[in-house]
Design an enzyme around this catalytic site. Structure first.
Site, mmCIF file in Angstrom:
data_model
loop_
_atom_site.group_PDB
_atom_site.id
_atom_site.type_symbol
_atom_site.label_atom_id
_atom_site.label_comp_id
_atom_site.label_asym_id
_atom_site.label_seq_id
_atom_site.Cartn_x
_atom_site.Cartn_y
_atom_site.Cartn_z
ATOM 1 N N TRP A 29 19.361 20.053 0.683
ATOM 2 C CA TRP A 29 19.503 18.679 0.218
ATOM 3 C C TRP A 29 20.841 18.050 0.613
ATOM 4 O O TRP A 29 21.100 16.892 0.298
ATOM 5 C CB TRP A 29 19.341 18.614 -1.308
ATOM 6 C CG TRP A 29 17.917 18.580 -1.747
ATOM 7 C CD1 TRP A 29 17.141 19.631 -2.161
ATOM 8 C CD2 TRP A 29 17.061 17.420 -1.803
ATOM 9 N NE1 TRP A 29 15.874 19.208 -2.472
ATOM 10 C CE2 TRP A 29 15.793 17.852 -2.268
ATOM 11 C CE3 TRP A 29 17.251 16.070 -1.515
ATOM 12 C CZ2 TRP A 29 14.724 16.983 -2.451
ATOM 13 C CZ3 TRP A 29 16.182 15.194 -1.691
ATOM 14 C CH2 TRP A 29 14.947 15.657 -2.152
ATOM 15 N N GLU B 290 15.124 26.136 -5.208
ATOM 16 C CA GLU B 290 14.911 24.696 -5.295
ATOM 17 C C GLU B 290 13.930 24.372 -6.424
ATOM 18 O O GLU B 290 14.164 23.445 -7.218
ATOM 19 C CB GLU B 290 14.385 24.157 -3.971
ATOM 20 C CG GLU B 290 14.161 22.655 -3.991
ATOM 21 C CD GLU B 290 13.414 22.138 -2.773
ATOM 22 O OE1 GLU B 290 13.744 21.045 -2.295
ATOM 23 O OE2 GLU B 290 12.474 22.820 -2.315
ATOM 24 N N ARG C 231 2.363 13.169 0.157
ATOM 25 C CA ARG C 231 2.169 11.919 0.890
ATOM 26 C C ARG C 231 2.698 12.019 2.314
ATOM 27 O O ARG C 231 2.179 11.371 3.232
ATOM 28 C CB ARG C 231 2.870 10.759 0.175
ATOM 29 C CG ARG C 231 4.383 10.905 0.141
ATOM 30 C CD ARG C 231 5.144 9.626 -0.099
ATOM 31 N NE ARG C 231 6.570 9.888 -0.025
ATOM 32 C CZ ARG C 231 7.314 9.723 1.061
ATOM 33 N NH1 ARG C 231 6.771 9.274 2.185
ATOM 34 N NH2 ARG C 231 8.600 10.013 1.052
ATOM 35 N N TYR D 31 12.984 14.353 -7.763
ATOM 36 C CA TYR D 31 11.975 15.208 -8.400
ATOM 37 C C TYR D 31 12.252 15.628 -9.841
ATOM 38 O O TYR D 31 11.498 15.289 -10.756
ATOM 39 C CB TYR D 31 11.779 16.464 -7.548
ATOM 40 C CG TYR D 31 11.244 16.188 -6.175
ATOM 41 C CD1 TYR D 31 9.880 16.046 -5.941
ATOM 42 C CD2 TYR D 31 12.112 16.069 -5.087
ATOM 43 C CE1 TYR D 31 9.385 15.791 -4.661
ATOM 44 C CE2 TYR D 31 11.629 15.807 -3.807
ATOM 45 C CZ TYR D 31 10.265 15.671 -3.607
ATOM 46 O OH TYR D 31 9.782 15.405 -2.351
#
Length: 309
Positions: free
Chosen positions: A87, A65, A211, A129
């Site tokens: 994913w 990944e 987060r 990302y």
């Protein structure tokens, strides 16, 4: 007196979240117990890597990944070709809702691999990302106060390597995936959102601010990814790996992970796995999965748990 095993801080945090966390209904509808704010530190000295030993972590999935992120790709097709499924749930869910077809994951992934047009339409995750890391959108003026998107975006990773080499004392050695303007178009806004690095006495330290952290499933991959990219950057910049610091914002455990949590908290961590990079490629973008080797990893049995989408 021996110091505690590096994994004990993870198990302590898991116990704290599970016993003291605020119980709430979350975005997925599954429900979590959650705290705000947590920090853990792990040494990377002598090839150390903070792989969890109280359950098996499939580190090659996390490594594939990370390498995929660095290509800038945002379509699951290449991941699926490599047998990486982490994913798939998001585009699969979108396909089922849009078409009403009750297709299973294996059949969906087979179509993604076999049919390029299908993959283009249904396999893309939006600007997640990798898109932000190596191709952050830039805009150029075209006159009369108007701008257009530049053909080539800003490569944060390439700029970071140059900055570590040129200005090792900088407090701007970082990259982020939190592009406010593009979050609405992402399958999932970045959880491991900002990475920062520090050069100290010939060592490279890495910090991740996350987060949102699924402590039961996601953390094991996130801490391995942080350790891996810190080592890669250190190698590319002729530095030794120092330590990694993980900071969680909303740190949570899913209520349907009770069996995983209880089982794992009752296990005793042991062992000292090592991560070795067996080749130094010409750039940060040229690593291959074969370049990475984990040694002395003897984890306890894998603990299965569902992913909340």
């Amino acid at each position: 007196m021996t110091s505690p095993h590096y994994e004990q801080q993870y198990l302590d945090l898991m116990r704290r979240v599970w016993t003291e966390g605020d119980e709430r209904i979350d975005r997925t509808g599954v429900g979590t117990r959650s705290i705000l704010g947590a920090t853990m530190r792990f040494s990377l000295a002598d090839d150390a890597v903070p792989l969890l030993t109280t359950k098996r972590v499939y580190w090659k999935v996390a490594a594939r990944e990370m390498l995929w992120f660095l290509t800038g790709d945002t379509n699951i097709r290449e991941l699926v070709r490599q047998g990486v499924h982490i994913w798939t749930d998001w585009p699969l869910d979108a396909y089922r809702k849009a078409t009403g077809e009750a297709i299973d994951r294996d059949a969906f992934e087979a179509r993604i691999v076999a049919d390029e047009a299908f993959a283009r339409q249904w396999g893309d995750l939006g600007p997640v990302y990798g898109a932000q890391w190596v191709d952050w959108p830039r805009y150029e003026p075209v006159g009369d106060g108007l701008y257009r998107k530049a053909e080539k975006g800003h490569n944060q990773i390439a700029a970071l390597v140059e900055a570590i080499r040129a200005t090792p004392g900088s407090r701007r050695l970082l990259f982020t995936g939190w592009n406010v303007a593009e979050i609405a178009n992402m399958a999932l806004p970045p959880c491991h959102m900002t990475y920062q690095f520090q050069v100290a006495e010939g060592r490279l330290n890495g910090l991740l601010f996350q987060r949102s952290c699924d402590l039961g499933l996601g953390f094991a991959f996130n801490i391995f990814g942080l350790s891996m990219i810190t080592r890669m950057l250190a190698q590319q910049c002729d530095l030794e790996p120092g330590e990694v610091v993980w900071q969680g914002g909303d740190v949570h455990l899913y209520l349907n992970h009770a069996a995983l949590v209880e089982e794992q908290m009752n296990r005793v961590p042991a062992g000292a796995p090592r991560l070795r990079i067996n080749r130094r490629p010409s750039s940060i973008f040229d690593y291959r999965i074969e370049d990475f080797e984990v040694l002395d990893y003897a984890p306890q049995a894998h603990i299965a748990a569902p992913v909340a989408v």
